[in-house]
Design a protein around this motif. Structure first.
Motif, mmCIF file in Angstrom:
data_model
loop_
_atom_site.group_PDB
_atom_site.id
_atom_site.type_symbol
_atom_site.label_atom_id
_atom_site.label_comp_id
_atom_site.label_asym_id
_atom_site.label_seq_id
_atom_site.Cartn_x
_atom_site.Cartn_y
_atom_site.Cartn_z
ATOM 1 N N ASP A 16 0.788 -1.311 -0.038
ATOM 2 C CA ASP A 16 -0.158 -0.288 0.151
ATOM 3 C C ASP A 16 0.974 1.120 -0.266
ATOM 4 O OD1 ASP A 16 -1.795 -1.478 -0.497
ATOM 5 O OD2 ASP A 16 -2.645 -1.713 1.702
ATOM 6 N N LEU A 17 2.049 1.029 0.707
ATOM 7 C CA LEU A 17 3.200 2.432 0.899
ATOM 8 C C LEU A 17 3.564 2.450 -0.218
ATOM 9 C CD1 LEU A 17 5.072 3.770 3.423
ATOM 10 C CD2 LEU A 17 6.134 3.017 1.493
ATOM 11 N N THR A 18 4.135 1.246 -1.557
ATOM 12 C CA THR A 18 4.687 1.995 -2.566
ATOM 13 C C THR A 18 3.209 2.325 -3.813
ATOM 14 O OG1 THR A 18 4.495 -0.418 -3.056
ATOM 15 C CG2 THR A 18 6.354 0.913 -1.658
ATOM 16 N N GLN A 19 2.151 1.670 -3.025
ATOM 17 C CA GLN A 19 1.806 1.917 -4.198
ATOM 18 C C GLN A 19 1.511 3.848 -4.503
ATOM 19 O OE1 GLN A 19 -2.982 -0.111 -3.889
ATOM 20 N NE2 GLN A 19 -2.535 0.804 -5.930
ATOM 21 N N SER A 20 0.706 4.411 -2.827
ATOM 22 C CA SER A 20 0.388 5.694 -2.406
ATOM 23 C C SER A 20 1.787 6.195 -3.025
ATOM 24 C CB SER A 20 0.734 5.922 -1.429
ATOM 25 O OG SER A 20 -0.859 5.214 -1.509
ATOM 26 N N LEU A 21 2.931 6.216 -2.608
ATOM 27 C CA LEU A 21 3.856 6.858 -3.049
ATOM 28 C C LEU A 21 4.694 6.848 -5.007
ATOM 29 C CD1 LEU A 21 7.009 8.072 -2.401
ATOM 30 C CD2 LEU A 21 7.648 6.146 -1.686
ATOM 31 N N PHE A 22 4.188 5.511 -5.468
ATOM 32 C CA PHE A 22 4.522 6.208 -6.994
ATOM 33 C C PHE A 22 3.285 6.700 -7.899
ATOM 34 C CE2 PHE A 22 3.097 4.264 -10.978
ATOM 35 C CZ PHE A 22 3.796 5.136 -11.844
ATOM 36 N N SER A 23 1.981 6.843 -6.973
ATOM 37 C CA SER A 23 1.022 7.723 -7.145
ATOM 38 C C SER A 23 1.565 9.344 -6.721
ATOM 39 C CB SER A 23 -0.696 7.051 -6.220
ATOM 40 O OG SER A 23 -0.908 8.264 -7.301
ATOM 41 N N ALA A 24 2.305 9.232 -5.369
ATOM 42 C CA ALA A 24 2.897 10.392 -5.714
ATOM 43 C C ALA A 24 3.820 11.134 -6.621
ATOM 44 C CB ALA A 24 3.022 10.730 -4.295
ATOM 45 N N TYR A 25 4.774 10.143 -6.752
ATOM 46 C CA TYR A 25 5.804 10.394 -7.274
ATOM 47 C C TYR A 25 5.670 10.626 -8.480
ATOM 48 C CZ TYR A 25 10.631 9.469 -9.011
ATOM 49 O OH TYR A 25 11.503 9.726 -9.638
ATOM 50 N N GLU A 26 4.607 9.996 -9.396
ATOM 51 C CA GLU A 26 4.334 10.570 -10.846
ATOM 52 C C GLU A 26 2.884 11.631 -10.378
ATOM 53 O OE1 GLU A 26 1.501 7.315 -12.311
ATOM 54 O OE2 GLU A 26 3.165 6.896 -13.656
ATOM 55 N N ASP A 27 2.930 12.107 -9.534
ATOM 56 C CA ASP A 27 2.352 13.673 -9.695
ATOM 57 C C ASP A 27 3.488 14.721 -9.616
ATOM 58 O OD1 ASP A 27 -0.511 12.603 -10.296
ATOM 59 O OD2 ASP A 27 -0.558 11.724 -7.837
ATOM 60 N N ASN A 28 4.199 14.807 -8.227
ATOM 61 C CA ASN A 28 4.702 15.375 -7.992
ATOM 62 C C ASN A 28 6.468 15.509 -8.429
ATOM 63 O OD1 ASN A 28 3.191 17.681 -6.721
ATOM 64 N ND2 ASN A 28 2.986 16.212 -5.835
ATOM 65 N N PRO A 29 7.015 14.650 -9.807
ATOM 66 C CA PRO A 29 8.382 14.278 -9.216
ATOM 67 C C PRO A 29 9.352 14.647 -9.176
ATOM 68 C CG PRO A 29 7.152 15.287 -11.653
ATOM 69 C CD PRO A 29 6.034 15.153 -11.177
ATOM 70 N N GLU A 30 9.340 16.798 -9.221
ATOM 71 C CA GLU A 30 9.812 17.128 -8.731
ATOM 72 C C GLU A 30 10.623 16.947 -7.176
ATOM 73 O OE1 GLU A 30 12.668 18.485 -10.353
ATOM 74 O OE2 GLU A 30 11.428 17.752 -12.080
ATOM 75 N N ILE A 31 9.282 16.970 -6.526
ATOM 76 C CA ILE A 31 9.739 17.236 -5.042
ATOM 77 C C ILE A 31 9.683 14.949 -4.328
ATOM 78 C CG2 ILE A 31 8.030 16.760 -2.780
ATOM 79 C CD1 ILE A 31 6.432 18.731 -4.100
ATOM 80 N N TRP A 32 9.463 14.437 -5.457
ATOM 81 C CA TRP A 32 9.555 12.783 -4.486
ATOM 82 C C TRP A 32 11.043 12.328 -5.670
ATOM 83 C CZ3 TRP A 32 7.313 10.861 0.002
ATOM 84 C CH2 TRP A 32 6.382 11.395 -0.340
ATOM 85 N N LYS A 33 11.932 12.789 -6.432
ATOM 86 C CA LYS A 33 12.824 12.043 -7.056
ATOM 87 C C LYS A 33 14.233 12.399 -6.031
ATOM 88 C CE LYS A 33 16.321 12.973 -10.890
ATOM 89 N NZ LYS A 33 15.744 13.538 -11.760
ATOM 90 N N HIS A 34 13.802 13.401 -5.416
ATOM 91 C CA HIS A 34 15.089 13.827 -4.197
ATOM 92 C C HIS A 34 14.490 13.444 -2.755
ATOM 93 C CE1 HIS A 34 16.404 17.053 -7.563
ATOM 94 N NE2 HIS A 34 15.318 17.329 -7.619
ATOM 95 N N ARG A 35 13.356 13.000 -3.069
ATOM 96 C CA ARG A 35 13.708 12.056 -1.880
ATOM 97 C C ARG A 35 13.353 10.301 -2.099
ATOM 98 N NH1 ARG A 35 7.983 14.495 1.293
ATOM 99 N NH2 ARG A 35 9.093 12.900 2.867
ATOM 100 N N ILE A 36 13.162 9.918 -2.625
ATOM 101 C CA ILE A 36 13.833 8.857 -2.663
ATOM 102 C C ILE A 36 15.142 8.008 -3.167
ATOM 103 C CG2 ILE A 36 12.423 6.728 -4.495
ATOM 104 C CD1 ILE A 36 10.060 8.530 -4.851
ATOM 105 N N ARG A 37 15.342 7.333 -2.366
ATOM 106 C CA ARG A 37 16.571 6.037 -3.305
ATOM 107 C C ARG A 37 16.503 5.104 -3.326
ATOM 108 N NH1 ARG A 37 17.575 10.429 -3.837
ATOM 109 N NH2 ARG A 37 19.476 11.571 -3.196
ATOM 110 N N PRO A 38 16.838 4.046 -3.952
ATOM 111 C CA PRO A 38 17.171 3.029 -4.778
ATOM 112 C C PRO A 38 17.753 1.923 -3.511
ATOM 113 C CG PRO A 38 17.335 4.093 -5.887
ATOM 114 C CD PRO A 38 17.639 4.798 -5.177
#
Length: 618
Positions: A87-109
């Motif tokens: 559920d968390l990754t599903q919501s995070l992916f949706s948020a990432y698609e909506d606001n890529p500039e914000i989440w790209k810098h907050r995500i690491r693999p």
């Protein structure tokens, strides 16, 4: 500059392959890092006190910040925080698609970042395959949305991002069903992977059965060069959002055992070329592993050198199978100790019968392997070349006294002026031809009035070309009988000629059998012989090329025995001893000229190679 070889990466994605920066902090917290891995305590102890606290409270912090921010439900029972990774990754992916500039810098693999970075920068990876789960019913640890997050992030971050593709474990297969997972990975590795490409593998993620299945099936596959990337666990780097350095492991010793088993199986079938291909490919794999800075470089180098020697030995055997003396000499290059001595003995021009012994041996091997078409071709060559070789050895000038070999090196043109100088030879040859009804010589002698009181005493007007195998054999028989004074040798010669006559039928029939539409096998040879004998009995007045030979032909399973008699008698006629094997033992009362093992040259080479393979794994 040499172009870097291309490669692929196969990885299991796991819940620990994602870190997210929490609000108000520079730290990246692992979202699903729940395992107690080796060295975890040591690496956490290296953190500062505040960071140790952050690490220990990571699950709580994720729930209270990221889950709350993304409106993902979480649970707290006695300070034990839990949430659905799916559920968390599903919501995070949706948020990432909506606001890529914000989440790209907050995500690491997470540590997967180190795996990909190593693969791209040091191995020129062109394609990344990620195994993920999307179970039915859905499971809280499913990684299907994790893949979408990492794929998007890597494609945005890497300058030349490889193609990234997900391989979803089938919904009907549980992520903990070990046997079913073995089948999933087997199908993928055999259908999608090019065995010649360097294949990087990461088994860190996924369920333990997924890790086991990928490791076992990869090692058991035909993929030649496998390198396992194992990211080092560093809490410091995870919190910093930095890629982890990767240890490179090859598991080459296990692969070596499998390769050597394959080689031994091929050698049991006398497939020296197949064994050479396997070891040549393995040698290239070892060389690649050496340059890839995997572990045990000294052991890799030592094993590669031994493999190279074995490849030379097998190449020598292949050349000998092709009757290529020069090729055999180039392969062994006097560097294979006892094998080089064996091949040098074979190559000696004084031992010309050794080549015929080689042909005899190959026929026995081909019969054993049911390769009947090749067997018949080699058998006929053995017969023809046996006659030619004995011509050379019994002729006073190595084939140039009774034959014009200077002008006709590819044929046997008889100098009848020299033949008639030896009345015994001339008349014995004439009588043998007359008895067999071979009218070419007889007709020429009569038409040119070369007979004096019934004996052949005058030469023909031109050179006489021996027209075929029976006439050549008759001249050889006459030559032997005149040349040899010893009654024992003459008796030996008699049995050698009888052995040749037993093969005449098979030499006549070989092309018809090989090219017939009825197939070719040992049983088919017996059928053909019985059919022809019945035909001759039923049609005694019908002339055919098999009439003189079919009733004296040996049974198919006796052909190798007749060849053994011929080669053994030939050595006796020229006063030469049969060679001795160098490594294998002969059963008491036998020689190397036998229809069964051990075989001349090849048993020694096989034994030599297997000894060194066994030595390498001890």
């Amino acid at each position: 500059m040499t172009e870097q070889k291309k490669s692929i990466l196969i990885a299991n994605l796991g819940t620990s392959d994602l870190t997210v920066q929490i609000p108000g902090s520079s730290d990246y917290l692992p979202v699903g890092f729940a395992r107690e891995e080796p060295n975890l305590k040591n690496t956490v102890q290296d953190l500062s006190d505040p960071r140790q606290t952050t690490w220990e409270q990571r699950q709580q912090l994720i729930c209270e910040t990221i889950c709350s921010e993304l409106k993902v439900p979480f649970y707290n029972h006695d300070d034990h925080y839990r949430f659905s990774f799916r559920d968390l990754t599903q919501s995070l992916f949706s948020a990432y698609e909506d606001n890529p500039e914000i989440w790209k810098h907050r995500i690491r693999p997470g540590r997967f970042w180190g795996i990909v970075k190593t693969a791209v920068e040091q191995f020129n990876v062109q394609h990344i395959y990620c195994f993920v789960t999307n179970q039915t019913p859905s499971h809280r640890d499913d990684t299907i949305y994790l893949f979408e997050i990492l794929k998007k992030w890597l494609e945005e971050t890497l300058t030349n991002c490889p193609k990234i593709e997900k391989i979803v474990i089938p919904k009907e297969v549980s992520a903990i069903d070990q046997d079913a997972l073995f089948d999933v990975y087997y199908r993928f590795l055999n259908a999608e992977c090019d065995r010649h490409l360097t294949t990087l593998i990461s088994i860190k993620g996924g369920t333990p059965p997924m890790q086991t299945a990928l490791r076992v099936q990869a090692i058991s596959s035909q993929i030649e060069t496998q390198i396992y990337l194992e990211p080092e666990l560093s809490a410091q780097r995870i919190l910093d959002g930095e890629p982890s350095p990767c240890r490179r492991v090859s598991y080459w010793r296990y692969q070596r055992t499998m390769k050597y088993q394959t080689v031994k199986q091929l050698l049991q079938r006398w497939d020296f070329d197949g064994a050479r291909v396997v070891l040549s490919d393995w040698k290239e794999t070892l060389a690649t592993l050496e340059t890839s800075q995997t572990e045990n470089s000294e052991a890799l180098n030592a094993s590669r050198e031994l493999v190279d020697i074995n490849v030379r030995a097998l190449g020598t055997a292949v050349a000998l199978m092709n009757l290529d003396v020069r090729g055999a000499e180039q392969e062994h290059d006097n560097r294979l100790d006892v094998l080089s001595e064996l091949v040098n003995q074979y190559s000696d021009s004084q031992n010309s019968l050794y080549r015929l012994l080689n042909l005899h041996t190959q026929c026995c091997m081909l019969w054993e392997l049911d390769r009947i078409a090749e067997f018949l071709i080699r058998m006929a060559l053995f017969y023809e070349e046996m006659i030619h070789d004995l011509f050379r050895q019994l002729d006073p000038k190595n084939g140039h006294f009774y034959f014009n070999r200077d002008k006709y090196s590819d044929n046997w043109y008889l100098k009848t002026d020299e033949v008639v100088k030896n009345p015994k030879l001339a008349n014995r040859f004439y009588q043998l031809e007359k008895e067999m009804g071979n009218y070419s010589l007889v007709k020429n002698i009569k038409n040119q009035d070369c007979l004096v009181k019934g004996s052949w005493k005058k030469p023909l007007q031109k050179l006489f070309k021996l027209p075929g195998r029976p006439t050549k054999r008759n001249f050889l028989q006459a030559l032997i009988e005149v040349k040899l004074d010893d009654n024992t040798q003459k008796n030996v010669a008699k049995y050698m000629i009888l052995g040749m006559k037993a093969l005449d039928y098979w030499c006549v029939k070989r092309n018809q059998i090989i090219h017939s539409a009825k197939g070719i096998s040992k049983s088919r040879l017996l059928e053909v012989l019985e059919e022809d004998r019945q035909f001759v009995r039923s049609n005694p007045s019908t002339k055919s090329d098999i009439n003189p030979t079919v009733n004296v032909a040996c049974q198919p399973d006796e052909i190798c025995d007749r060849m053994t008699e011929i080669i053994t008698h030939a050595f006796a006629i020229v006063g030469s001893n049969l060679p001795e094997p160098r490594l294998v033992s002969l059963p008491k009362g036998t020689t190397i000229a036998s229809a069964s093992e051990p075989f001349y040259l090849y048993s020694d080479i096989r034994d030599w190679v297997i000894q060194r393979l066994d030595r390498d794994v001890q």
